[in-house]
Design an enzyme around this catalytic site. Structure first.
Site, short mmCIF file in Angstrom:
data_model
loop_
_atom_site.label_atom_id
_atom_site.label_comp_id
_atom_site.label_asym_id
_atom_site.label_seq_id
_atom_site.Cartn_x
_atom_site.Cartn_y
_atom_site.Cartn_z
N THR A 41 0.82 -1.21 0.00
CA THR A 41 0.00 0.00 0.00
C THR A 41 0.85 1.26 0.00
O THR A 41 0.45 2.29 -0.54
CB THR A 41 -0.93 -0.01 1.24
OG1 THR A 41 -1.82 -1.10 1.11
CG2 THR A 41 -1.73 1.27 1.35
N TYR A 78 -8.26 0.59 -3.33
CA TYR A 78 -7.19 1.14 -4.17
C TYR A 78 -6.40 -0.06 -4.66
O TYR A 78 -6.65 -1.19 -4.26
CB TYR A 78 -6.28 2.07 -3.36
CG TYR A 78 -5.74 1.37 -2.12
CD1 TYR A 78 -6.40 1.45 -0.91
CD2 TYR A 78 -4.59 0.58 -2.20
CE1 TYR A 78 -5.94 0.76 0.21
CE2 TYR A 78 -4.12 -0.11 -1.08
CZ TYR A 78 -4.80 -0.01 0.12
OH TYR A 78 -4.35 -0.70 1.22
N THR A 99 1.72 -4.48 4.09
CA THR A 99 1.63 -4.73 5.53
C THR A 99 1.11 -6.13 5.87
O THR A 99 1.26 -6.58 7.00
CB THR A 99 0.73 -3.68 6.20
OG1 THR A 99 -0.53 -3.67 5.54
CG2 THR A 99 1.36 -2.31 6.15
N ASP A 100 0.51 -6.83 4.90
CA ASP A 100 -0.12 -8.12 5.23
C ASP A 100 0.89 -9.16 5.72
O ASP A 100 0.60 -9.93 6.64
CB ASP A 100 -0.88 -8.68 4.02
CG ASP A 100 -2.15 -7.89 3.73
OD1 ASP A 100 -2.39 -6.89 4.43
OD2 ASP A 100 -2.90 -8.27 2.82
N LYS A 105 0.61 -7.39 12.59
CA LYS A 105 -0.54 -6.60 12.14
C LYS A 105 -1.73 -7.10 12.93
O LYS A 105 -2.25 -8.19 12.68
CB LYS A 105 -0.75 -6.78 10.64
CG LYS A 105 -1.81 -5.86 10.05
CD LYS A 105 -1.90 -6.04 8.53
CE LYS A 105 -2.80 -4.98 7.90
NZ LYS A 105 -2.84 -5.11 6.43
N GLU A 158 -1.89 -28.33 28.11
CA GLU A 158 -2.98 -28.75 27.20
C GLU A 158 -2.68 -30.09 26.53
O GLU A 158 -3.57 -30.91 26.36
CB GLU A 158 -3.27 -27.70 26.12
CG GLU A 158 -3.77 -26.37 26.63
CD GLU A 158 -5.28 -26.34 26.81
OE1 GLU A 158 -5.94 -27.34 26.50
OE2 GLU A 158 -5.79 -25.31 27.28
N1 LIG Z 1 -1.71 -1.96 3.87
C1 LIG Z 1 -1.17 -2.79 3.00
O1 LIG Z 1 0.01 -2.69 2.68
C2 LIG Z 1 -2.02 -3.91 2.46
C3 LIG Z 1 -1.92 -4.03 0.94
C4 LIG Z 1 -1.60 -5.42 0.45
N2 LIG Z 1 -2.58 -6.39 0.87
C5 LIG Z 1 -0.19 -5.81 0.85
O2 LIG Z 1 0.03 -6.39 1.88
O3 LIG Z 1 0.69 -5.52 0.08
#
Ligand SMILES: NC(=O)CC[C@H](N)C(=O)O
Length: 337
Positions: A20, A34, A100-101, A173, A294
């Site tokens: 992103t 986007y 970010t994923d 995340k 467990e």
């Molecule tokens: N906020 C993000 O970067 C998510 C955008 C995309 N799903 C990625 O991880 O590249």
């Protein structure tokens, strides 16, 4: 005079991979809808002219993808490039822009395998640069600030999001959409404000210079897969993953990494067939899985992932399996890293 200032500034390389932070939307109101991985590294750097006051910055486009599509080969490619740059005398710090994923996976991977004390900072954003209140500019500025600082050396791979400096090992995340998406169960290491870093704690786990793993000796990564647990779960996924060649299965367990009685016999059988079984927890705010809590791990010869979430456990298991297939050694590594 200008040449003099340039000489005094640190040399920072920005390795761009997509996400992103390199995203673009149709209008300024499109903060969530986007396309990721659209903007090239030169444009990213040009978008934050203030970077030139922090460091001599140059960029390289390593890949241009959304991070959910990152493969083990992509990880290795990035890891080898980071190692080459870290070895060069004219590089003081490295910044990796990333979706970010799976940012937390890449950051942990590099934290385990890069033999350098030079700062390596992984950074992303939650909104594309085309949106109102885009967070990528400041996150990138903060990343370059930390990458060019001497205090960031030897602290392992770091993540700068939302003004915080997080350990690449711990951070995850935890929420999507929101700009405060990245959190760690053990808290951030510091803050970065107006280009200055403020440190409060240090990582306790082995990393980078103190790690027994080295990217330079890793040519490929073994297949490690994750199976998710929930009420009414059966053993279909576990068996299918093993059949497709998984060397280890991360059990993304409920609560304490607990295992349904419907699944236990299959996991025992898979372990007898040589598949490593690693119990982790998918609880949201951070799991804490202990041996023989467990399930009788000693008896079944299973491993526990302790505080590593399933996706981080996959990273450590892959790296660890390049060295050993001994379950006791694997467990030692899960305590130490
Ligand atoms: N906020 C993000 O970067 C998510 C955008 C995309 N799903 C990625 O991880 O590249």
């Amino acid at each position: 005079k200008e040449v003099e200032t340039q000489q005094k500034l640190a040399n920072v390389v920005i390795l761009a991979t997509g996400g992103t932070i390199a995203g673009a939307g149709a209008s300024t109101a499109n903060s969530a809808t986007y396309q990721a991985a659209k903007v090239g590294v030169d444009k990213l750097i040009a978008g934050v002219p203030e970077l030139s006051q922090l460091a001599n910055v140059r960029g390289e486009q390593v890949m241009q993808i959304a991070s959910e599509s990152i493969t083990n080969d992509n990880l290795l490619q990035l890891g080898h490039r980071v190692a080459e740059l870290a070895d060069s005398a004219d590089v003081d710090g490295i910044v990796i822009t990333h979706g970010t994923d799976t940012l937390e996976e890449t950051a942990y991977f590099l934290n385990l395998v890069e033999k350098t004390d030079k700062p390596i900072i992984v950074v992303g954003s939650m909104r594309p640069g085309t949106a109102m209140s885009a967070d990528g500019m400041l996150n990138l500025y903060n990343a370059v600030a930390v990458a060019s600082s001497k205090e960031a050396r030897g602290k392992g791979v770091l993540v700068t999001m939302n003004d915080e400096i997080q350990s690449g090992r711990d951070v995850s995340k935890m929420v999507n959409i929101k700009t405060e998406a990245f959190k760690s169960a053990w808290g951030p290491l510091g803050m970065v404000v107006e280009g200055k870093s403020y440190w409060f704690r240090l990582p306790a786990k082995r990393h980078t210079m103190d790690s027994e793993f080295n990217i330079k000796t890793i040519k490929s990564l073994p297949d490690v897969e994750i199976a998710y647990s929930y009420g009414n779960v059966g053993d279909t996924a576990y068996k299918a993953l093993a059949q497709s060649g998984a060397k280890a299965i991360i059990h993304a367990g409920t609560g304490n990494g607990s295992v349904s009685s419907r699944v236990v016999p299959s996991l025992q059988a898979l372990r007898k067939d040589g598949v490593q079984i690693i119990r982790s927890s998918h609880v949201n705010a951070g799991g804490f899985v202990l041996r023989n809590a467990e399930q009788p791990d000693d008896k079944y010869d299973w491993v526990v992932a302790h505080d590593l979430n399933p996706q981080k456990a996959r990273i450590l298991a892959m790296v660890a399996l390049t060295k050993t297939n001994d379950s006791k050694e694997l467990q030692r590594m899960f305590w130490e890293y």
